[in-house]
Design a protein around this motif. Structure first.
Motif, PDB file in Angstrom:
ATOM      1  N   GLU A 137      61.776  47.714  42.240  1.00 39.31           N
ATOM      2  CA  GLU A 137      60.514  47.137  42.911  1.00 39.31           C
ATOM      3  C   GLU A 137      59.199  47.613  42.551  1.00 39.31           C
ATOM      4  O   GLU A 137      58.319  48.140  43.413  1.00 39.31           O
ATOM      5  N   LEU A 138      58.894  47.424  41.179  1.00 30.00           N
ATOM      6  CA  LEU A 138      57.728  47.908  40.797  1.00 30.00           C
ATOM      7  C   LEU A 138      56.785  46.891  39.952  1.00 30.00           C
ATOM      8  O   LEU A 138      57.754  46.048  39.460  1.00 30.00           O
ATOM      9  N   SER A 139      55.768  46.799  39.620  1.00 32.09           N
ATOM     10  CA  SER A 139      55.126  45.685  38.867  1.00 32.09           C
ATOM     11  C   SER A 139      55.498  46.050  37.268  1.00 32.09           C
ATOM     12  O   SER A 139      56.088  47.219  37.027  1.00 32.09           O
ATOM     13  N   ASP A 140      55.294  45.060  36.489  1.00 35.10           N
ATOM     14  CA  ASP A 140      55.928  45.525  35.271  1.00 35.10           C
ATOM     15  C   ASP A 140      55.140  46.640  34.478  1.00 35.10           C
ATOM     16  O   ASP A 140      55.716  47.362  33.712  1.00 35.10           O
ATOM     17  N   TYR A 141      53.751  46.615  34.971  1.00 31.54           N
ATOM     18  CA  TYR A 141      52.937  47.686  34.294  1.00 31.54           C
ATOM     19  C   TYR A 141      53.105  49.102  34.945  1.00 31.54           C
ATOM     20  O   TYR A 141      53.376  49.920  34.139  1.00 31.54           O
ATOM     21  N   GLN A 142      53.641  49.052  36.032  1.00 33.41           N
ATOM     22  CA  GLN A 142      54.117  50.456  36.693  1.00 33.41           C
ATOM     23  C   GLN A 142      55.443  50.730  36.406  1.00 33.41           C
ATOM     24  O   GLN A 142      55.564  52.000  35.906  1.00 33.41           O
ATOM     25  N   LEU A 143      56.418  49.711  36.048  1.00 30.27           N
ATOM     26  CA  LEU A 143      57.541  50.047  35.493  1.00 30.27           C
ATOM     27  C   LEU A 143      57.524  50.475  34.031  1.00 30.27           C
ATOM     28  O   LEU A 143      58.030  51.507  33.752  1.00 30.27           O
ATOM     29  N   LYS A 144      56.628  50.284  33.219  1.00 27.43           N
ATOM     30  CA  LYS A 144      56.233  50.403  31.980  1.00 27.43           C
ATOM     31  C   LYS A 144      55.857  51.946  31.866  1.00 27.43           C
ATOM     32  O   LYS A 144      56.510  52.671  31.156  1.00 27.43           O
ATOM     33  N   GLY A 145      54.957  52.185  32.666  1.00 29.14           N
ATOM     34  CA  GLY A 145      54.510  53.504  32.840  1.00 29.14           C
ATOM     35  C   GLY A 145      55.514  54.569  33.388  1.00 29.14           C
ATOM     36  O   GLY A 145      55.779  55.613  32.665  1.00 29.14           O
ATOM     37  N   LYS A 146      56.361  54.183  34.132  1.00 31.08           N
ATOM     38  CA  LYS A 146      57.278  55.069  34.561  1.00 31.08           C
ATOM     39  C   LYS A 146      58.538  55.082  33.624  1.00 31.08           C
ATOM     40  O   LYS A 146      59.043  56.350  33.340  1.00 31.08           O
ATOM     41  N   ILE A 147      58.820  54.255  32.884  1.00 31.02           N
ATOM     42  CA  ILE A 147      59.909  54.613  31.784  1.00 31.02           C
ATOM     43  C   ILE A 147      59.181  55.191  30.519  1.00 31.02           C
ATOM     44  O   ILE A 147      59.958  56.193  30.033  1.00 31.02           O
ATOM     45  N   ILE A 148      58.081  55.150  30.082  1.00 32.74           N
ATOM     46  CA  ILE A 148      57.501  55.754  29.211  1.00 32.74           C
ATOM     47  C   ILE A 148      57.309  57.436  29.357  1.00 32.74           C
ATOM     48  O   ILE A 148      57.583  58.095  28.790  1.00 32.74           O
ATOM     49  N   GLU A 149      56.914  57.691  30.619  1.00 35.11           N
ATOM     50  CA  GLU A 149      56.722  58.886  31.210  1.00 35.11           C
ATOM     51  C   GLU A 149      58.298  59.585  31.269  1.00 35.11           C
ATOM     52  O   GLU A 149      58.278  60.635  30.771  1.00 35.11           O
ATOM     53  N   TYR A 150      59.178  58.685  31.620  1.00 35.30           N
ATOM     54  CA  TYR A 150      60.545  59.313  31.849  1.00 35.30           C
ATOM     55  C   TYR A 150      60.932  59.701  30.083  1.00 35.30           C
ATOM     56  O   TYR A 150      61.588  60.795  29.924  1.00 35.30           O
ATOM     57  N   CYS A 151      60.860  58.782  29.370  1.00 33.95           N
ATOM     58  CA  CYS A 151      61.056  59.121  27.834  1.00 33.95           C
ATOM     59  C   CYS A 151      60.367  60.160  27.351  1.00 33.95           C
ATOM     60  O   CYS A 151      60.945  61.138  26.418  1.00 33.95           O
ATOM     61  N   LEU A 152      59.104  60.113  27.623  1.00 35.68           N
ATOM     62  CA  LEU A 152      58.349  61.669  27.167  1.00 35.68           C
ATOM     63  C   LEU A 152      58.992  62.733  27.543  1.00 35.68           C
ATOM     64  O   LEU A 152      58.784  63.657  26.959  1.00 35.68           O
ATOM     65  N   GLN A 153      59.430  62.736  28.972  1.00 37.62           N
ATOM     66  CA  GLN A 153      59.990  63.934  29.625  1.00 37.62           C
ATOM     67  C   GLN A 153      61.062  64.397  28.751  1.00 37.62           C
ATOM     68  O   GLN A 153      61.533  65.485  28.671  1.00 37.62           O
ATOM     69  N   LYS A 154      61.847  63.423  28.343  1.00 30.65           N
ATOM     70  CA  LYS A 154      63.229  63.696  27.597  1.00 30.65           C
ATOM     71  C   LYS A 154      62.892  64.043  26.187  1.00 30.65           C
ATOM     72  O   LYS A 154      63.776  64.664  25.340  1.00 30.65           O
ATOM     73  N   GLY A 155      61.746  63.940  25.874  1.00 36.06           N
ATOM     74  CA  GLY A 155      61.132  64.531  24.404  1.00 36.06           C
ATOM     75  C   GLY A 155      61.165  63.311  23.348  1.00 36.06           C
ATOM     76  O   GLY A 155      61.358  63.772  22.228  1.00 36.06           O
TER      77      GLY A 155
END
Length: 172
Positions: A137-155
């Motif tokens: 339940e997120l906009s495409d822009y928010q979803l993209k931000g969450k995914i990239i943030e998650y991937c960056l946290q994983k290194g």
């Protein structure tokens, strides 16, 4: 004369006691390193915790290295593979963890080059798809931000995260 003899025996007794203590500490260090792969920093820290005199630590580390108990290049390789396979860590996070353990940059580079690029990208794709499914339940822009943030946290590298996220989002 008797006092001199007692004094020399005491010196000999002290040398023997120190040699025995040194060997005991060295045996403990060998067992510590044999249990699982260790780097020089971890072994040095353990020796300090055991109360080994500072003047003995460097010779012990040298002896452990010569005996094959410590090898930072081998440690880096095993560490990189295990963190990638078990925790899905990216190269950035692995490199940072190895740098924190005072591993030489050449060893880090070699260890990261051993990771298969196809599996690396496939793992990142899997993480992105998993995150997409869990975040509905997120906009495409928010979803993209969450995914990239998650991937960056994983290194994982930003460029690769962005490229794969865009690619996967356009296919949906």
């Amino acid at each position: 004369m008797i006092a001199e003899q007692n004094n020399s025996f005491t010196k000999i007794g002290m040398a023997t006691a120190n040699e025995k203590l040194y060997k005991d500490y060295l045996d403990k260090a060998r067992r510590f390193c044999a249990y699982t792969e260790r780097c020089t920093l971890e072994t040095t820290t353990r020796l300090k915790q055991l109360g080994v005199p500072h003047s003995w630590i460097e010779p012990m580390i040298d002896e452990l290295s010569k005996g094959g108990y410590i090898d930072d290049a081998r440690f880096a390789s095993i560490f990189a593979r295990s963190k990638f396979n078990q925790n899905q860590w990216g190269k950035v996070k692995i490199a940072n963890a190895l740098t924190a353990r005072n591993i030489a940059p050449e060893c880090i580079s070699n260890a990261l080059n051993e990771l298969e690029e196809e599996r690396y990208v496939a793992t990142l794709k899997h993480l992105i798809e998993k995150k997409l499914k869990s975040s509905k339940e997120l906009s495409d822009y928010q979803l993209k931000g969450k995914i990239i943030e998650y991937c960056l946290q994983k290194g994982y590298e930003y460029d690769l995260c962005l490229k794969l996220t865009n690619k996967i989002q356009t296919t949906l």
